[in-house]
Design an enzyme around this catalytic site. Structure first.
Site, PDB file in Angstrom:
ATOM      1  N   HIS A   5       0.843  -1.205   0.000  1.00  0.00           N
ATOM      2  CA  HIS A   5       0.000   0.000   0.000  1.00  0.00           C
ATOM      3  C   HIS A   5       0.869   1.243   0.000  1.00  0.00           C
ATOM      4  O   HIS A   5       2.088   1.155   0.126  1.00  0.00           O
ATOM      5  CB  HIS A   5      -0.976  -0.013   1.172  1.00  0.00           C
ATOM      6  CG  HIS A   5      -0.332   0.023   2.535  1.00  0.00           C
ATOM      7  ND1 HIS A   5       0.306  -1.052   3.088  1.00  0.00           N
ATOM      8  CD2 HIS A   5      -0.226   1.017   3.447  1.00  0.00           C
ATOM      9  CE1 HIS A   5       0.755  -0.739   4.285  1.00  0.00           C
ATOM     10  NE2 HIS A   5       0.464   0.514   4.541  1.00  0.00           N
TER      11      HIS A   5
ATOM     12  N   ASP B 122      20.562  11.810   5.524  1.00  0.00           N
ATOM     13  CA  ASP B 122      20.597  13.216   5.912  1.00  0.00           C
ATOM     14  C   ASP B 122      20.787  14.013   4.633  1.00  0.00           C
ATOM     15  O   ASP B 122      21.849  13.964   4.023  1.00  0.00           O
ATOM     16  CB  ASP B 122      21.772  13.436   6.880  1.00  0.00           C
ATOM     17  CG  ASP B 122      21.908  14.903   7.252  1.00  0.00           C
ATOM     18  OD1 ASP B 122      21.043  15.699   6.846  1.00  0.00           O
ATOM     19  OD2 ASP B 122      22.876  15.246   7.942  1.00  0.00           O
TER      20      ASP B 122
ATOM     21  N   HIS C 235     -10.755  10.742  14.878  1.00  0.00           N
ATOM     22  CA  HIS C 235      -9.822   9.881  14.148  1.00  0.00           C
ATOM     23  C   HIS C 235     -10.251   8.439  14.355  1.00  0.00           C
ATOM     24  O   HIS C 235     -10.633   8.066  15.453  1.00  0.00           O
ATOM     25  CB  HIS C 235      -8.410  10.105  14.701  1.00  0.00           C
ATOM     26  CG  HIS C 235      -7.393   9.148  14.147  1.00  0.00           C
ATOM     27  ND1 HIS C 235      -6.906   9.259  12.871  1.00  0.00           N
ATOM     28  CD2 HIS C 235      -6.790   8.074  14.690  1.00  0.00           C
ATOM     29  CE1 HIS C 235      -6.040   8.293  12.654  1.00  0.00           C
ATOM     30  NE2 HIS C 235      -5.955   7.555  13.734  1.00  0.00           N
TER      31      HIS C 235
ATOM     32  N   ASP D 213      -0.434  -7.972  10.649  1.00  0.00           N
ATOM     33  CA  ASP D 213      -0.406  -6.681  11.334  1.00  0.00           C
ATOM     34  C   ASP D 213      -0.863  -6.896  12.777  1.00  0.00           C
ATOM     35  O   ASP D 213      -1.906  -7.507  13.014  1.00  0.00           O
ATOM     36  CB  ASP D 213      -1.388  -5.754  10.592  1.00  0.00           C
ATOM     37  CG  ASP D 213      -1.543  -4.384  11.237  1.00  0.00           C
ATOM     38  OD1 ASP D 213      -0.786  -4.063  12.169  1.00  0.00           O
ATOM     39  OD2 ASP D 213      -2.426  -3.627  10.774  1.00  0.00           O
TER      40      ASP D 213
ATOM     41  N   ASP E  32       5.913   4.360   5.161  1.00  0.00           N
ATOM     42  CA  ASP E  32       6.732   3.321   5.796  1.00  0.00           C
ATOM     43  C   ASP E  32       6.684   2.006   5.011  1.00  0.00           C
ATOM     44  O   ASP E  32       7.242   0.996   5.441  1.00  0.00           O
ATOM     45  CB  ASP E  32       6.359   3.118   7.276  1.00  0.00           C
ATOM     46  CG  ASP E  32       4.890   2.845   7.488  1.00  0.00           C
ATOM     47  OD1 ASP E  32       4.086   3.145   6.594  1.00  0.00           O
ATOM     48  OD2 ASP E  32       4.540   2.302   8.554  1.00  0.00           O
ATOM     49  N   HIS E  33       6.029   2.041   3.829  1.00  0.00           N
ATOM     50  CA  HIS E  33       6.034   0.869   2.939  1.00  0.00           C
ATOM     51  C   HIS E  33       6.602   1.167   1.549  1.00  0.00           C
ATOM     52  O   HIS E  33       7.010   0.253   0.847  1.00  0.00           O
ATOM     53  CB  HIS E  33       4.624   0.280   2.812  1.00  0.00           C
ATOM     54  CG  HIS E  33       4.148  -0.328   4.098  1.00  0.00           C
ATOM     55  ND1 HIS E  33       4.148  -1.684   4.334  1.00  0.00           N
ATOM     56  CD2 HIS E  33       3.733   0.253   5.240  1.00  0.00           C
ATOM     57  CE1 HIS E  33       3.721  -1.916   5.572  1.00  0.00           C
ATOM     58  NE2 HIS E  33       3.465  -0.754   6.138  1.00  0.00           N
TER      59      HIS E  33
ATOM     60  N   HIS F  24      -5.849   0.444  11.459  1.00  0.00           N
ATOM     61  CA  HIS F  24      -5.338  -0.901  11.778  1.00  0.00           C
ATOM     62  C   HIS F  24      -6.392  -1.742  12.492  1.00  0.00           C
ATOM     63  O   HIS F  24      -7.230  -1.223  13.226  1.00  0.00           O
ATOM     64  CB  HIS F  24      -4.081  -0.795  12.647  1.00  0.00           C
ATOM     65  CG  HIS F  24      -2.927  -0.173  11.924  1.00  0.00           C
ATOM     66  ND1 HIS F  24      -1.995  -0.923  11.242  1.00  0.00           N
ATOM     67  CD2 HIS F  24      -2.568   1.117  11.753  1.00  0.00           C
ATOM     68  CE1 HIS F  24      -1.105  -0.104  10.694  1.00  0.00           C
ATOM     69  NE2 HIS F  24      -1.435   1.135  10.986  1.00  0.00           N
TER      70      HIS F  24
ATOM     71  N   SER G  84      -8.664   4.473  13.641  1.00  0.00           N
ATOM     72  CA  SER G  84      -7.416   3.821  13.253  1.00  0.00           C
ATOM     73  C   SER G  84      -7.584   3.066  11.937  1.00  0.00           C
ATOM     74  O   SER G  84      -8.654   2.552  11.633  1.00  0.00           O
ATOM     75  CB  SER G  84      -6.990   2.854  14.347  1.00  0.00           C
ATOM     76  OG  SER G  84      -5.856   2.118  13.904  1.00  0.00           O
TER      77      SER G  84
ATOM     78  N   ASP H  71      -0.336  -4.096   7.084  1.00  0.00           N
ATOM     79  CA  ASP H  71      -1.344  -3.146   7.597  1.00  0.00           C
ATOM     80  C   ASP H  71      -2.754  -3.365   7.033  1.00  0.00           C
ATOM     81  O   ASP H  71      -2.959  -3.291   5.830  1.00  0.00           O
ATOM     82  CB  ASP H  71      -0.936  -1.711   7.263  1.00  0.00           C
ATOM     83  CG  ASP H  71       0.412  -1.350   7.834  1.00  0.00           C
ATOM     84  OD1 ASP H  71       1.081  -2.244   8.403  1.00  0.00           O
ATOM     85  OD2 ASP H  71       0.811  -0.180   7.700  1.00  0.00           O
TER      86      ASP H  71
HETATM   87 ZN   LIG Z   1      -0.055   1.529   6.480  1.00  0.00          ZN
END
Ligand SMILES: [Zn+2]
Length: 550
Positions: free
Chosen positions: A70, A439, A360, A191, A74-75, A364, A362, A159
């Site tokens: 997805h 960096d 909000h 997940d 972070d993927h 997950h 989640s 996820d």
């Molecule tokens: Zn995700």
């Protein structure tokens, strides 16, 4: 059959982010995901962390393809940093939106990898039979994958949540999951992030009611900040705004980019009420909704600039309302609360998760959904992924409650290579993985030594000592210059400065009358001044001796 399936998590276990998994069968490798991690507060100046791909570099010729689950950073956001390290000439597969977002990620690095949109049905990558499974999460068009080899079948369940009322109407493909279970799953990777929450996670579509409630009675602009990849939340805000005669403008690079990509792919429906952000001031505030980036209080984001009164297009005042339809990612709390404070000072009403936890939901799965995934896939073994260690422990609890013995529940560390065949899953090998820090444009060139220096500069400042030295005699010629930044206030420290000069001259004594080894001299001055500044001030500035030949 002797060949086993080997599975190596390079990232994504124990620290949630930096997801990357290697599937290896005989001499062929399939990679799943390529994410970034977010630096800890002690990693000063580090922009992002990326997976350590040493193992893949040692096996470049085996890599067949990469699969993306997805579009979250972070993927996928590790792609521009990792692909050049892998001389990537292999295809990268994902759903329509995931590929669209991944293209945006690599574009600014002038990379054009071979992206391919996955089919809806099972397809082959070398010895890997891949079945994509439609899944719901906080970014649309998410997939799980069933990865089948002659040695074993793995259900790669990164996820997810089971959302039965998704905004786009595409519910998880339960039939395909159950079919995978009936065909036989040897290992379920699941997940586990919300394993502590009981029951089901709320549907994304429940937020329509929330936005309905929040938008009512707002005299000025209705301003909502969100995670920019949450396109279904954006769709709901657009729909609710239209019903309340409000035009919608998008402000902030990440939001504008994702909306553009999703609209081109027809995954977002923009009505005529959507206006260009440059036209905001042509509309009365009461007819305006602004969807703005910066929900994590990121420095320099559109929202923090607007809150500080520094945004060219958005001026916030007491008639406006600002809704944080998001939660602070752990580590970002200070920035988020500073932004909420700044917004509150403008007189605007601010709604955020501490005062209304329905702002909000989640993306997950909670415990019951994770159990349901186990029940449907009936795997021989389970591995919790995408959570920290305490989430993995909670996941083990729920797997135990379903009759799994501990030898069927593997709590892994990144770098632990599993071996799987139809009989058993076990850890076969352990690799040391490093934190690779990015960096600016440098990848992996920031190590512990640089971080140590940065920390010293941040806490105790810098002391620069410029020493003019005659090359042949190693005598000081002229005035030693002492410069402090963030260490002491020079005007009030003349006595200290004189002592620093004296200590520096002392260091030159052993070399006098001959040509000094300047490396050695610098080192000597550094050590001497470190000792002296600490005893005089109890501070440990970074000391930089500069020797000038005269
Ligand atoms: Zn995700």
């Amino acid at each position: 059959m002797d060949s086993k399936l080997r599975l190596l998590p390079i990232g994504g276990i124990g620290n949630v982010t930096k997801n990357m998994y290697v599937y290896e069968y005989e001499d062929q490798i399939l990679i799943v995901d390529c994410g970034i991690g977010f630096p800890e507060a002690s990693m000063l100046g580090v922009d992002v962390l990326i997976p350590d791909v040493t193992y893949l570099q040692q096996n470049l010729d085996k890599i067949q393809a990469m699969l993306l689950t997805h579009g979250h950073d972070d993927h996928i956001a590790g792609l521009p940093y990792v692909l050049p390290q892998l001389n990537a000439d292999f295809p990268i597969y994902g759903s329509t939106l995931t590929v669209g977002m991944a293209k945006d990620r690599v574009k600014e690095f002038s990379l054009e990898p071979d992206f391919r949109v996955i089919p809806d049905t099972t397809f082959d990558i070398g010895p890997f039979k891949i079945t994509p499974i439609k899944m719901t999460h906080s970014v649309p068009d998410t997939r799980h994958y069933v990865i089948k080899t002659p040695a074993a079948t793995v259900y790669h369940g990164s996820d997810f949540k089971f959302d039965l009322n998704p905004v786009d109407g595409v519910i998880p493909d339960f039939q395909a999951i159950a079919k995978a279970g009936m065909d036989g799953v040897d290992l379920l990777m699941s997940d586990c992030l919300n394993a502590e929450n009981q029951g089901f996670s709320a549907s994304e579509s429940t937020l329509t009611d929330l936005f309905e409630r929040e938008i009512r009675g707002v005299a000025g602009k209705f301003i909502v900040t969100i995670m920019s990849s949450n396109l279904h939340r954006i769709q709901q805000i657009i729909n609710v705004s239209a019903a309340h005669n409000r035009n919608v403008a998008f402000v902030g690079r990440s939001v504008e980019q994702n909306v553009k990509t999703a609209t081109e792919l027809r995954l977002l429906k923009l009505p005529k009420t959507v206006i260009n952000k440059r036209d905001i001031n042509k509309h009365p505030a009461k007819n305006l909704t602004v969807i703005i980036a910066g929900s994590q209080g990121q420095e320099g984001s559109s929202l923090t600039r607007a809150a500080a009164g520094e945004h060219d297009l958005i001026k916030i005042n007491h008639e406006d309302k600002v809704v944080f339809a998001s939660e602070p990612i752990p580590g970002n709390e200070n920035n988020v609360y500073a932004t909420i404070d700044a917004l509150s000072r403008t007189g605007a009403e601010v709604t955020y998760s501490d005062i209304d936890d329905s702002v909000h939901v989640s993306g997950h799965s909670s415990a019951t959904e994770q159990k349901l995934l186990i029940a449907l896939t009936t795997p021989k073994a389970v591995v919790p992924i995408g959570g920290t260690y305490h989430h993995m422990i909670q996941y083990r609890q729920l797997a135990r409650s379903m009759g799994y013995k501990d030898n069927r529940i593997l709590l892994l560390n990144n770098g632990e290579m599993m071996e799987i065949d139809h009989q058993i899953t076990k850890v076969a090998e352990k690799m040391e993985l490093k934190n690779i820090m990015v960096d600016g444009l440098g990848i992996g060139d920031v190590g512990p030594a640089i971080l140590y220096d940065r920390k010293k500069m941040a806490t105790d400042g810098v002391l620069i000592v410029i020493v003019p030295v005659e090359e042949t005699t190693s005598q000081v010629r002229g005035e030693i210059e002492v410069i402090s930044r963030g260490f002491v206030f020079m005007k009030e420290s003349s006595a200290l400065v004189e002592q620093i000069k004296d200590k520096t001259i002392d260091c030159l004594i052993p070399f006098q009358g001959k040509v000094a080894d300047w490396q050695e001299l610098r080192h000597k001055i550094e050590k001497s001044l470190e000792k002296f500044t600490y005893s005089a001030t109890e501070r440990q500035p970074l000391i930089l001796p500069v020797i000038i030949e005269v």
